[in-house]
Design a protein around this motif. Structure first.
Motif, PDB file in Angstrom:
ATOM      1  N   ALA A  11       0.169  -1.297  -0.202  1.00  0.00           N
ATOM      2  CA  ALA A  11       0.075   0.298   0.381  1.00  0.00           C
ATOM      3  C   ALA A  11       1.208   1.163   0.128  1.00  0.00           C
ATOM      4  N   LEU A  12       1.819   1.097   0.883  1.00  0.00           N
ATOM      5  CA  LEU A  12       2.682   2.180   1.026  1.00  0.00           C
ATOM      6  C   LEU A  12       3.248   2.640  -0.658  1.00  0.00           C
ATOM      7  N   ILE A  13       3.701   1.819  -0.960  1.00  0.00           N
ATOM      8  CA  ILE A  13       4.076   1.700  -2.340  1.00  0.00           C
ATOM      9  C   ILE A  13       2.654   2.690  -3.696  1.00  0.00           C
ATOM     10  N   ALA A  14       1.873   1.738  -3.268  1.00  0.00           N
ATOM     11  CA  ALA A  14       0.741   2.447  -4.043  1.00  0.00           C
ATOM     12  C   ALA A  14       0.594   4.191  -3.585  1.00  0.00           C
ATOM     13  N   VAL A  15       0.783   4.439  -2.607  1.00  0.00           N
ATOM     14  CA  VAL A  15       0.352   6.022  -1.877  1.00  0.00           C
ATOM     15  C   VAL A  15       1.478   6.838  -1.967  1.00  0.00           C
ATOM     16  N   THR A  16       2.478   5.981  -2.053  1.00  0.00           N
ATOM     17  CA  THR A  16       3.644   6.813  -1.660  1.00  0.00           C
ATOM     18  C   THR A  16       4.705   7.420  -2.432  1.00  0.00           C
ATOM     19  N   GLY A  17       4.927   5.475  -2.700  1.00  0.00           N
ATOM     20  CA  GLY A  17       6.566   4.917  -3.199  1.00  0.00           C
ATOM     21  C   GLY A  17       7.914   5.011  -3.050  1.00  0.00           C
ATOM     22  N   ALA A  18       7.551   6.551  -2.013  1.00  0.00           N
ATOM     23  CA  ALA A  18       8.167   6.643  -0.843  1.00  0.00           C
ATOM     24  C   ALA A  18      10.499   5.452  -0.450  1.00  0.00           C
ATOM     25  N   ALA A  19       9.838   4.849   0.037  1.00  0.00           N
ATOM     26  CA  ALA A  19      10.960   4.131   0.569  1.00  0.00           C
ATOM     27  C   ALA A  19      10.814   2.656   0.128  1.00  0.00           C
ATOM     28  N   HIS A  20      10.364   2.995  -1.119  1.00  0.00           N
ATOM     29  CA  HIS A  20      10.346   1.111  -1.551  1.00  0.00           C
ATOM     30  C   HIS A  20      10.926   1.146  -3.568  1.00  0.00           C
ATOM     31  N   ALA A  21      10.536   2.614  -3.953  1.00  0.00           N
ATOM     32  CA  ALA A  21      10.709   2.713  -4.988  1.00  0.00           C
ATOM     33  C   ALA A  21      11.711   3.400  -5.714  1.00  0.00           C
ATOM     34  N   GLY A  25      12.814   3.634 -10.748  1.00  0.00           N
ATOM     35  CA  GLY A  25      12.106   2.292 -10.891  1.00  0.00           C
ATOM     36  C   GLY A  25      12.264   1.314  -9.943  1.00  0.00           C
ATOM     37  N   ARG A  26      11.013   0.471  -9.192  1.00  0.00           N
ATOM     38  CA  ARG A  26      11.047  -0.694  -8.115  1.00  0.00           C
ATOM     39  C   ARG A  26      12.629  -1.495  -8.407  1.00  0.00           C
ATOM     40  N   ASP A  27      13.084  -1.604  -7.731  1.00  0.00           N
ATOM     41  CA  ASP A  27      14.835  -2.445  -7.719  1.00  0.00           C
ATOM     42  C   ASP A  27      15.499  -1.709  -8.816  1.00  0.00           C
ATOM     43  N   SER A  28      15.045  -0.136  -8.626  1.00  0.00           N
ATOM     44  CA  SER A  28      16.562  -0.031  -9.733  1.00  0.00           C
ATOM     45  C   SER A  28      18.299   0.501  -9.351  1.00  0.00           C
ATOM     46  N   GLY A  29      17.977   0.554  -7.540  1.00  0.00           N
ATOM     47  CA  GLY A  29      18.946   0.448  -7.207  1.00  0.00           C
ATOM     48  C   GLY A  29      18.856   1.055  -5.288  1.00  0.00           C
ATOM     49  N   PRO A  30      19.783   1.508  -4.512  1.00  0.00           N
ATOM     50  CA  PRO A  30      19.999   2.386  -3.260  1.00  0.00           C
ATOM     51  C   PRO A  30      18.499   3.645  -4.171  1.00  0.00           C
ATOM     52  N   VAL A  31      18.181   4.238  -2.376  1.00  0.00           N
ATOM     53  CA  VAL A  31      17.597   5.341  -3.479  1.00  0.00           C
ATOM     54  C   VAL A  31      17.414   6.044  -1.484  1.00  0.00           C
ATOM     55  N   THR A  32      17.895   7.203  -1.794  1.00  0.00           N
ATOM     56  CA  THR A  32      18.503   8.799  -0.682  1.00  0.00           C
ATOM     57  C   THR A  32      17.098   8.952  -0.706  1.00  0.00           C
ATOM     58  N   VAL A 110      20.327   5.859   3.484  1.00  0.00           N
ATOM     59  CA  VAL A 110      20.048   5.655   2.377  1.00  0.00           C
ATOM     60  C   VAL A 110      19.689   3.771   1.938  1.00  0.00           C
ATOM     61  N   ILE A 111      18.557   4.284   1.285  1.00  0.00           N
ATOM     62  CA  ILE A 111      18.051   2.395   1.451  1.00  0.00           C
ATOM     63  C   ILE A 111      18.844   1.542  -0.002  1.00  0.00           C
ATOM     64  N   SER A 112      19.367   0.311   0.774  1.00  0.00           N
ATOM     65  CA  SER A 112      20.093  -0.013   0.109  1.00  0.00           C
ATOM     66  C   SER A 112      19.236  -1.487  -0.438  1.00  0.00           C
ATOM     67  N   ASP A 113      19.540  -1.834  -1.476  1.00  0.00           N
ATOM     68  CA  ASP A 113      18.322  -3.268  -2.353  1.00  0.00           C
ATOM     69  C   ASP A 113      18.211  -4.637  -0.843  1.00  0.00           C
ATOM     70  N   GLU A 114      19.657  -4.594  -0.364  1.00  0.00           N
ATOM     71  CA  GLU A 114      19.235  -5.199   1.097  1.00  0.00           C
ATOM     72  C   GLU A 114      18.133  -4.875   2.189  1.00  0.00           C
ATOM     73  N   GLU A 115      18.843  -3.155   2.198  1.00  0.00           N
ATOM     74  CA  GLU A 115      17.248  -2.525   2.927  1.00  0.00           C
ATOM     75  C   GLU A 115      16.010  -3.397   2.764  1.00  0.00           C
ATOM     76  N   ARG A 116      15.815  -2.903   1.687  1.00  0.00           N
ATOM     77  CA  ARG A 116      14.851  -3.240   0.923  1.00  0.00           C
ATOM     78  C   ARG A 116      13.905  -4.186   0.560  1.00  0.00           C
ATOM     79  N   GLU A 117      14.748  -5.311   0.368  1.00  0.00           N
ATOM     80  CA  GLU A 117      14.685  -6.736   0.750  1.00  0.00           C
ATOM     81  C   GLU A 117      13.840  -7.171   1.905  1.00  0.00           C
ATOM     82  N   ALA A 118      14.712  -6.658   2.805  1.00  0.00           N
ATOM     83  CA  ALA A 118      13.858  -7.073   3.950  1.00  0.00           C
ATOM     84  C   ALA A 118      12.570  -6.117   5.152  1.00  0.00           C
TER      85      ALA A 118
END
Length: 132
Positions: A11-21, A25-32, A110-118
């Protein structure tokens, strides 16, 4: 409106996209944090159909499909921090920032791929427990 269930990661992805995208695009690397908040601001603008500076439950419902649509009111309530029936950009950004901080477990901004997956795995585990 009551604030009941924790916001689902999907739902967060749908609403904010902030922490995961990532903006690319989704899963395209670290995000600040700045990139995440910009994504939330962009998503807010998309949802604010009448450009009045607020998102209503109806505007949110118009954006969601399938399983996410069933959770529209819960998602809305989670973001409507002051319970006035509207989500402002400030409320959206506050929630996005809080969620970012939860996912950024090492606190490096920074949210890394590992943090996103966790975070996704944690959400999956919570959903499995809820289903029994």
């Amino acid at each position: 409106m009551t604030k009941t269930l924790p916001l689902l990661a999907a739902a967060l992805i749908a609403v904010t996209g902030a922490a995961h995208a990532h903006p690319g695009g989704r899963d395209s690397g670290p995000v600040t944090r700045d990139e995440a908040l910009q994504k939330a601001e962009d998503r807010f603008a998309e949802m604010d159909e009448n450009a009045d500076g607020f998102v209503t439950l109806e505007e949110l419902e118009g954006q969601l499909r399938g399983r996410r649509a069933r959770h529209a009111e819960k998602m809305f309530d989670k973001h409507d921090i002051n319970d006035d029936g509207y989500v402002s950009l400030d409320e959206m950004l506050e929630h996005a920032g809080e969620r970012f901080d939860e996912v950024d477990t090492d606190g490096d901004g920074v949210i890394s791929d590992e943090e996103r997956e966790a975070a996704r795995e944690g959400m999956r585990d919570r959903m499995k427990k809820k289903r029994g």
